[in-house]
Design an enzyme around this catalytic site. Structure first.
Site, PDB file in Angstrom:
ATOM      1  N   THR A   1      -8.373   9.611   7.646  1.00 15.83           N
ATOM      2  CA  THR A   1      -7.856   8.360   7.091  1.00 15.83           C
ATOM      3  C   THR A   1      -7.644   7.308   8.175  1.00 15.83           C
ATOM      4  OG1 THR A   1      -5.597   9.237   7.248  1.00 15.83           O
ATOM      5  CG2 THR A   1      -6.740   9.499   5.139  1.00 15.83           C
TER       6      THR A   1
ATOM      7  N   GLY B   1      -8.049   4.135  10.094  1.00 15.78           N
ATOM      8  CA  GLY B   1      -8.626   2.829   9.815  1.00 15.78           C
ATOM      9  C   GLY B   1      -8.680   2.439   8.353  1.00 15.78           C
ATOM     10  N   THR B   2      -7.980   3.153   7.484  1.00 12.24           N
ATOM     11  CA  THR B   2      -8.050   2.815   6.059  1.00 12.24           C
ATOM     12  C   THR B   2      -7.463   1.439   5.770  1.00 12.24           C
ATOM     13  OG1 THR B   2      -6.023   4.110   5.729  1.00 12.24           O
ATOM     14  CG2 THR B   2      -8.106   5.178   5.188  1.00 12.24           C
ATOM     15  N   GLY B   3      -6.389   1.065   6.469  1.00 13.37           N
ATOM     16  CA  GLY B   3      -5.798  -0.250   6.254  1.00 13.37           C
ATOM     17  C   GLY B   3      -6.725  -1.376   6.691  1.00 13.37           C
ATOM     18  N   CYS B   4      -7.354  -1.202   7.838  1.00 16.68           N
ATOM     19  CA  CYS B   4      -8.335  -2.179   8.317  1.00 16.68           C
ATOM     20  C   CYS B   4      -9.482  -2.306   7.325  1.00 16.68           C
ATOM     21  CB  CYS B   4      -8.896  -1.755   9.673  1.00 16.68           C
ATOM     22  SG  CYS B   4      -7.679  -1.484  10.971  1.00 16.68           S
TER      23      CYS B   4
ATOM     24  N   LYS C   1       0.847  -1.193   0.000  1.00 14.45           N
ATOM     25  CA  LYS C   1       0.000   0.000   0.000  1.00 14.45           C
ATOM     26  C   LYS C   1       0.884   1.245   0.000  1.00 14.45           C
ATOM     27  CE  LYS C   1      -1.991  -1.359   3.735  1.00 14.45           C
ATOM     28  NZ  LYS C   1      -2.847  -1.600   4.899  1.00 14.45           N
TER      29      LYS C   1
END
Length: 272
Positions: A206, A208-211, A174
């Site tokens: 942004t 929690g975008t990875g979760c 990412k």
């Protein structure tokens, strides 16, 4: 048939990341969401103030209870916290046939450590080989490899290929930490490399975008999409959730994305 997706991760009481984000993202992507908690955190949009770990045996008990009764079509793994929990999760998932999306959560948006140092090797050696896809951001990839953070597309590709050596079937690097007007993600497999670019939205929201991305990918894989299509669908969903995040007024720090943007009306500024 509506697929069932299990998220194994930590809790975020502010609702933007962790299990709470996973529940929303999985549901928004048309799947039934289930959870097994690894940790409770005290956090908000400004950072993490405390962490309470779930005993490894109870983490296993939660997962076993699901497996004993419910068909699991995909699994997302998020915050693991320590070596003992990592080993417990690896043990119970050893013979699991459902596709696993592994998001190696290590550091919170505000800088708090979410993975103890001694757990890195266990995650790398025990969990990475179980993953259909690993979804690290650039600092996480560097931490897993013990090297510097990638600063270019070529370094992203090289580090993704290096992570394949630990056993995951694919790695989604990412690239949100790169400078530039776009957010490039790179999907690396043993035979191919594919880039997914979206325009960068200028917003602090942004959290929690990875979760959210990894949970959405798990839901799309559970629907039967191949890895390329699942990545494309999840990336588009997260990009729209970020683009609509300013519709929300949650906290004074890094706010959450808008997981259910498709179900809410557009919010217009009454004083443009």
């Amino acid at each position: 048939m509506i697929p069932n997706v299990l998220s194994i991760a930590g809790s975020d009481p502010s609702g933007g990341a962790g299990i709470q984000a996973d529940l929303k993202a999985i549901s928004a992507n048309g799947a039934f969401a289930m959870t097994a908690l690894t940790a409770l955190t005290a956090q908000n949009t400004q950072g993490v103030s405390d962490i309470h770990l779930v005993p490894p045996s109870f983490v296993q008990s939660q997962i076993k209870a699901i497996f004993d009764d419910i068909r699991v079509d995909a699994i997302k793994i998020g915050m693991i916290a320590n070596a003992e929990i990592a080993a417990a999760v690896a043990d119970i998932l050893q013979d699991c046939s459902a596709p696993i999306v592994l998001d190696p959560v290590m550091i919170a948006k505000g800088g708090a450590a979410l993975l103890q140092p001694d757990a890195v090797s266990v995650v790398r050696d025990r969990l990475l080989p179980l993953a259909k896809v690993l979804t690290p951001n650039l600092p996480e990839a560097a931490h897993l490899l013990g090297t510097h953070t990638a600063v270019s597309r070529s370094e992203m590709t090289a580090q993704g290929r290096a992570l394949l050596e630990f056993g995951p079937a694919a790695v989604l690097m990412k690239g949100g930490h790169l400078d530039g007007a776009d957010c490039p993600d790179c999907l690396v497999t043993q035979t191919d490399t594919a880039w997914f670019d979206t325009h960068r939205t200028n917003t602090p929201n942004t959290h929690g975008t990875g979760c959210t991305l990894s949970a959405a990918m798990a839901a799309q894989l559970a629907h039967g999409l191949d890895l390329f299509a699942a990545t494309q669908a999840a990336k588009a969903y997260v990009s729209d959730a970020i683009a609509r995040s300013d519709d929300l007024t949650v906290g004074s720090g890094h706010g959450p994305t808008h997981h259910f943007f498709a179900s809410y009306p557009d919010v217009k500024d009454p004083h443009p």
